[in-house]
Design a protein around this motif. Structure first.
Motif, PDB file in Angstrom:
ATOM      1  N   UNK A  69      17.472  64.379  33.523  1.00  0.00           N
ATOM      2  CA  UNK A  69      16.843  66.240  33.751  1.00  0.00           C
ATOM      3  C   UNK A  69      15.636  66.262  32.920  1.00  0.00           C
ATOM      4  N   UNK A  70      14.408  65.711  33.389  1.00  0.00           N
ATOM      5  CA  UNK A  70      13.546  66.280  32.553  1.00  0.00           C
ATOM      6  C   UNK A  70      11.601  66.893  33.076  1.00  0.00           C
ATOM      7  N   UNK A  71      10.964  67.316  32.485  1.00  0.00           N
ATOM      8  CA  UNK A  71       9.888  67.804  33.263  1.00  0.00           C
ATOM      9  C   UNK A  71       9.154  67.813  32.067  1.00  0.00           C
ATOM     10  N   UNK A  72       7.712  67.339  31.980  1.00  0.00           N
ATOM     11  CA  UNK A  72       6.667  67.077  31.542  1.00  0.00           C
ATOM     12  C   UNK A  72       5.933  68.621  30.791  1.00  0.00           C
ATOM     13  N   UNK A  73       6.106  68.770  29.459  1.00  0.00           N
ATOM     14  CA  UNK A  73       5.236  69.920  29.323  1.00  0.00           C
ATOM     15  C   UNK A  73       3.556  70.411  30.100  1.00  0.00           C
ATOM     16  N   UNK A  74       2.496  69.148  30.661  1.00  0.00           N
ATOM     17  CA  UNK A  74       1.765  68.951  30.785  1.00  0.00           C
ATOM     18  C   UNK A  74       1.606  68.553  31.980  1.00  0.00           C
ATOM     19  N   UNK A  75       0.987  68.638  32.938  1.00  0.00           N
ATOM     20  CA  UNK A  75       0.765  67.534  34.235  1.00  0.00           C
ATOM     21  C   UNK A  75      -0.140  66.586  34.219  1.00  0.00           C
ATOM     22  N   UNK A  76      -1.245  66.835  33.225  1.00  0.00           N
ATOM     23  CA  UNK A  76      -2.336  66.189  32.835  1.00  0.00           C
ATOM     24  C   UNK A  76      -2.872  66.652  32.026  1.00  0.00           C
ATOM     25  N   UNK A  77      -3.871  66.070  31.407  1.00  0.00           N
ATOM     26  CA  UNK A  77      -5.102  66.746  30.592  1.00  0.00           C
ATOM     27  C   UNK A  77      -6.847  65.976  31.190  1.00  0.00           C
TER      28      UNK A  77
END
Length: 563
Positions: A292-300
């Motif tokens: 159950x994981x979500x990235x802290x940012x969706x891009x850079x």
């Protein structure tokens, strides 16, 4: 290494890394909007294993726009196959319970969408998307090609690509890059973006196998999933792939890591089948980690993440790929707008703001679903004949059937998500409705998916949306005010179509005299009056200027008498 140069285009507007369903879906979304892109994947393009099979009703709406919905509907999965959920100790053991769900053909046409959910295993779904992508002029698909490295600057992304067979390398310049390269995303790691949440819900193992006409060799009847129960609890599930010969058995496992050398796939498969005389052939045994994981940012910068690269779902509920297609649509229309010159800088910034909460919601729901398949009751005697076994099975039947509704009745998950607080959505002051994962109540509130309704000519109102913004006008049209919208859009080169709707039921559903719908089919604004600066609204919804807390500076006036 072969030092010969790999022939690649010098420049592409968008480079897509990863050729699974999310990467392919993004390529179709961009092609639909006339944007050229290059998709690379280090595999050969052949799908050998079906890790997904559920195409949600919302994903089917996207497929409808891309022109592939009919192919998905006719993929080969039998439309008369019941989609029951069956709980048992083995296919030839004790029956615990059955939750009956109709076949695709027998499922009533809902009031929520012109489409239905579909069973289309990845063996068939990915090739459908790939054929459609390769048939367009806008998409270049290159398999057997891996991303070696990349760098970015203020104007674009420079990527080094290697042919996995020859070792030849080439350099591609792209204005933007989107990584759809899965949960182990090399692009995400290179950007220093981390996944947050529960890394291990369980270590599970997938056994992919074929057994000719398996339905003829067991007594549980047809089902889309068979939950395997023993005295230790729910130990696995058998999932249909083609409804005939191809199946996937998942061993639930625990938080203890599975070592392939210690895993006896044949023993587990025989336990599932409940007989030793059923012939089968194991295609693959793949240990994996349920997370159950979500990235802290969706891009850079000019690089974005989509799909499993930025959120890792437990498979319970089938949310992962479908959430990823939602990412593809969101970033796709925004990239197109910016590349076409009418989208402002705030548009791409809104991608993470809109999609990250949806991803978090869906990974949380999948994790809850996983827990619900293992109710905390006694499983003693579940496999036995006699009164004690019957009592246990009755108790488990009640618990299992009550717990699994959320996982299989998912209109709320797939149609009820909304972009609350988005800087490119103009809120109307109405209260946010409950976000129910199973039940869905159609609503045209800003940020929500514009609801389906069948119009007088038999078409769906959803078919009006897609290319640019659409201003729905219910009732009498104020030509002067509408012309101000048309002129303001033309000045900004923002695609805008005016659609008069005379349908009283549609007017009641949309609740305001005027509703502005985005290219992705979500409501951007609604109100009863149009006598204000239309350009100010268009600047906000196209990301050209900011809004305050999701409200336009003239929010009170713009919200009209929204219901």
């Amino acid at each position: 290494m072969n030092t010969a140069k790999l022939e690649v285009p010098e420049m592409v507007p968008v480079l897509i890394v990863g050729g699974g369903p999310v990467g392919l879906g993004l390529s179709l979304e961009l092609a639909y909007r006339g944007i050229r892109c290059m998709l690379i994947d280090q595999g050969d393009g052949v799908v050998r294993l079906s890790k997904m099979g559920h195409v949600s009703v919302r994903s089917m709406e996207h497929c409808r726009r891309w022109g592939v919905a009919e192919a998905v509907r006719n993929c080969g999965f039998p439309t008369d196959y019941p989609l029951n959920q069956i709980f048992c100790t083995s296919l030839n053991g004790q029956h615990v319970a059955t939750i009956e769900y109709p076949s695709i053909a027998d499922e009533p046409s809902g009031n929520f969408s012109p489409e239905k959910k579909q069973r289309c295993p990845q063996l068939w779904f990915d090739p459908i998307l790939a054929r459609a992508a390769e048939a367009t002029e806008e998409v270049m698909v290159r398999y057997d090609s891996r991303l070696v490295e990349f760098s970015q600057d203020a104007d674009g992304v420079t990527a080094v690509i290697e042919d996995t067979h020859t070792g030849q390398r080439g350099e591609v310049r792209a204005q933007y890059m989107v990584a759809c390269d899965g949960s182990g995303s090399a692009v995400r790691r290179a950007l220093g973006i981390v996944l947050q949440g529960d890394a291990v819900l369980s270590y599970s193992t997938g056994i992919y196998f074929t057994a000719s006409d398996l339905l003829k060799h067991h007594k549980m009847g047809p089902g889309t999933r068979y939950w395997m129960i023993g005295e230790e609890g729910t130990w696995g599930n058998l999932t249909v792939v083609d409804a005939k010969d191809i199946w996937r058995l998942t061993i639930t496992g625990s938080k203890e890591k599975v070592e392939a050398k210690d895993f006896d796939a044949d023993a587990w498969l025989r336990r599932c089948l409940g007989r030793d005389d059923i012939e089968y052939s194991i295609t693959a045994v793949l240990p994996w980690r349920r997370s159950r994981l979500v990235a802290d940012r969706f891009g850079e910068g000019r690089v974005f993440l989509a799909g499993d690269a930025c959120h890792v779902n437990a498979p319970n509920g089938g949310y992962g790929m479908n959430t990823g297609l939602g990412d593809a649509v969101d970033i796709g229309w925004k990239l197109a707008a910016v590349l076409q010159g009418w989208g402002g800088p705030g548009l791409l910034d809104s991608y993470e703001i809109e999609r990250k909460p949806v991803a978090q919601r869906n990974v949380d729901a999948a994790a809850i679903n996983f827990g619900l398949t293992r109710p905390a009751v006694s499983y003693a005697h579940v496999e036995e004949d006699g009164p004690e076994g019957e009592v246990t099975r009755e108790r488990l039947a009640a618990a299992m059937t009550a717990n699994t509704r959320q996982e299989w009745e998912t209109y709320g998950v797939h149609l009820g998500y909304r972009y609350e607080g988005s800087p490119i959505v103009i809120a109307d002051g109405t209260a946010e409705p409950e976000d129910h994962l199973s039940d869905y109540v159609p609503i045209a509130r800003p940020g929500h998916r514009a609801p389906h309704i069948e119009l007088a000519d038999g078409s769906s109102i959803l078919d009006l949306f897609g290319q640019g913004f659409v201003l729905l006008c219910f009732g009498d049209i104020d030509a002067t005010s509408v012309n101000r919208w048309v002129n303001a859009a033309a000045e900004r080169h923002i695609p805008l179509k005016i659609e008069p709707i005379g349908d009283t039921a549609a007017a009641s559903l949309y609740a305001c005299r005027n509703v502005l719908v985005r290219p992705d089919g979500h409501v951007a604004w609604r109100g009863d009056v149009l006598d204000f600066d239309a350009g100010e609204v268009l600047d906000i919804v196209a990301g050209r200027t900011g809004s305050i807390d999701g409200y336009c500076p003239e929010a009170d006036k713009l919200s009209g008498a929204a219901a």
